[in-house]
Every structure is written in structure tokens, then in C-alpha cells.
Design a protein around this motif. Sequence first.
Motif, mmCIF file in Angstrom:
data_model
loop_
_atom_site.group_PDB
_atom_site.id
_atom_site.type_symbol
_atom_site.label_atom_id
_atom_site.label_comp_id
_atom_site.label_asym_id
_atom_site.label_seq_id
_atom_site.Cartn_x
_atom_site.Cartn_y
_atom_site.Cartn_z
ATOM 1 N N ALA A 184 0.833 -1.213 0.000
ATOM 2 C CA ALA A 184 0.000 0.000 0.000
ATOM 3 C C ALA A 184 0.864 1.258 0.000
ATOM 4 O O ALA A 184 0.720 2.127 -0.869
ATOM 5 C CB ALA A 184 -0.934 0.003 1.209
ATOM 6 N N TYR A 185 1.773 1.339 0.951
ATOM 7 C CA TYR A 185 2.606 2.539 1.080
ATOM 8 C C TYR A 185 3.486 2.718 -0.156
ATOM 9 O O TYR A 185 3.574 3.817 -0.728
ATOM 10 C CB TYR A 185 3.467 2.435 2.337
ATOM 11 C CG TYR A 185 4.348 3.641 2.573
ATOM 12 C CD1 TYR A 185 3.789 4.863 2.917
ATOM 13 C CD2 TYR A 185 5.734 3.547 2.448
ATOM 14 C CE1 TYR A 185 4.582 5.981 3.143
ATOM 15 C CE2 TYR A 185 6.536 4.656 2.668
ATOM 16 C CZ TYR A 185 5.960 5.864 3.014
ATOM 17 O OH TYR A 185 6.753 6.968 3.221
ATOM 18 N N GLY A 186 4.130 1.628 -0.590
ATOM 19 C CA GLY A 186 5.020 1.714 -1.743
ATOM 20 C C GLY A 186 4.280 2.074 -3.018
ATOM 21 O O GLY A 186 4.753 2.880 -3.820
ATOM 22 N N ALA A 187 3.102 1.476 -3.218
ATOM 23 C CA ALA A 187 2.317 1.795 -4.416
ATOM 24 C C ALA A 187 1.896 3.257 -4.417
ATOM 25 O O ALA A 187 1.936 3.931 -5.450
ATOM 26 C CB ALA A 187 1.089 0.888 -4.483
ATOM 27 N N SER A 188 1.501 3.763 -3.249
ATOM 28 C CA SER A 188 1.081 5.166 -3.180
ATOM 29 C C SER A 188 2.239 6.105 -3.482
ATOM 30 O O SER A 188 2.088 7.083 -4.226
ATOM 31 C CB SER A 188 0.493 5.479 -1.795
ATOM 32 O OG SER A 188 1.489 5.497 -0.779
ATOM 33 N N LYS A 189 3.403 5.799 -2.942
ATOM 34 C CA LYS A 189 4.554 6.681 -3.151
ATOM 35 C C LYS A 189 5.138 6.536 -4.555
ATOM 36 O O LYS A 189 5.670 7.507 -5.108
ATOM 37 C CB LYS A 189 5.628 6.400 -2.092
ATOM 38 C CG LYS A 189 5.223 6.839 -0.690
ATOM 39 C CD LYS A 189 4.960 8.335 -0.621
ATOM 40 C CE LYS A 189 4.729 8.822 0.792
ATOM 41 N NZ LYS A 189 4.503 10.280 0.866
ATOM 42 N N ALA A 190 5.030 5.351 -5.144
ATOM 43 C CA ALA A 190 5.448 5.197 -6.544
ATOM 44 C C ALA A 190 4.579 6.075 -7.436
ATOM 45 O O ALA A 190 5.067 6.718 -8.373
ATOM 46 C CB ALA A 190 5.347 3.735 -6.968
ATOM 47 N N GLY A 191 3.285 6.122 -7.132
ATOM 48 C CA GLY A 191 2.393 7.005 -7.869
ATOM 49 C C GLY A 191 2.754 8.465 -7.681
ATOM 50 O O GLY A 191 2.725 9.257 -8.635
ATOM 51 N N VAL A 192 3.113 8.834 -6.454
ATOM 52 C CA VAL A 192 3.514 10.210 -6.158
ATOM 53 C C VAL A 192 4.755 10.590 -6.960
ATOM 54 O O VAL A 192 4.835 11.676 -7.550
ATOM 55 C CB VAL A 192 3.766 10.386 -4.644
ATOM 56 C CG1 VAL A 192 4.462 11.712 -4.349
ATOM 57 C CG2 VAL A 192 2.451 10.311 -3.869
#
Length: 236
Positions: free
Chosen positions: A138-146
Motif C-alpha cells: 500500500a505505502y510503496g504503491a502510493s509513493k510510486a504514484g507520487v
Amino acid sequence: MTTLITGATSGIGESLAKLYADNNEQVIACGRNTEKLAKLSQHQNIESCQFDATDLQDIRSSTVAYTQFDRVILNAGNCEYIDDARNFDSSLFERVITTNLLSMGYCLEALLPKIKPGGQLVIVSSSVTYLPLPRSQAYGASKAGVSYLANSLAVDLKDIDVTLVHPGFVKTPLTDKNDFPMPMAVSAEKAANYIYKGVAKRRKEVHFPHRFTFILKFLRMLPTPLWLKLAKGLSR
């Protein structure tokens, strides 16, 4: 100079607000915690602005009085881990994506038109984007999007400089909850200094601490099967 900072009531955001204010810049400190905002606004160069970054209308109405910023730093975010990937928690996933990624879109819609030509947009992501890590779906996917969002904005925004920030581990109330080692972790104050200096030089990417992020950048050059074998060992 006027700098608006989201997520300014704790951690990196709070340290950035104080650092810019101490350097005689006008700071608009944004967040949801009214008590923290009131304390920050005691500084002569800090004005508080309360809104929920996951609510576009709240952002719009709370910032309607502001017409122009020299710099906007989008820093608000949260971190939660998926402890059992086999039994995937979609509610947690949605919560993290909304807080870390969708909120960026809301802030951009409301605030980007108010950054003056020649101004700066600073987006805080994470060094977790360099490598797939345990429990970070969850955290990694969100920050990859950022990170992708920031890099694509840097292509299309012709009159605004975009700086993407990739911090390593930073000691904050958020990371105090982590139940695993945080190698080379730095204080929020030191993190703010890294960002402040990098933004002043209008760097396209600011990453720190350098020894840690260089190690991650080296590891991402490993063949995928080898990294997966190493990462699976970390997750045990």
C-alpha cells in the motif's frame, strides 16, 4: 517569499515550517490538528490554515483567500503496512492510496494555479519507491504514484520548477510506530535541512541520507530474481 506546506503539524512538515520561518519566509502551515496549528502560528512568520488534504472542497474553501504562492510543498501523508499479503486488506490499501496519492491530486487542483510563474512545486515521496520491500504494497504503491506524478509534472509545467523528494528513514511520530530496524535514520530537523538546501538549489530530486539512498539505488540494479530472494529473507 511565501511557502505553503501541507502536513505541517508533525515530522518533516513541521520542521520545514519552522526552518523556512526562521529564515524570514512567510509560511502557511497546513494540517488538520488545530492544537498543533495554533502552536505553530505563534511564530511571527507562520500562519496556519486548517484543512483535510483528502477533501477537495475543504482545501478550496480554506485557501480561497490566498491568491499567490512562491512555493508549495506537498508533504502530507501516512504509512500503514499490509501484514498479510495473502489476505489482502483492500480497506487499508484504499486508505493509504487516498491519503498519500489522491490527496496530491486534490491539492494540485486547488493550489497549483496559485503558484506564481517561476515558482516552485515540491512533492515529498519516499525512497521506498526504489525497491519493492516487505509489507509495503500500500505505502510503496502510493509513493510510486507520487513519484511518477511529480516526474510527469516536471515535463509539462513550463513555468514552475518541480522538485521530487525521496527521504530515507526519518524519525517522526509516524515512524515511531515501526516495529523493524530503520538503518541510517535521520531526525526530522536534519531531513528538513536536506530538503531546504535542495529546494534552494532547485534540484530535480532531493534524496537523503545519501549513503542510504545510494545503497538502495545500487540494489535496484540487481537482477529481479536476486533482489526478490534477498527481500524475501528480510520479510521473515
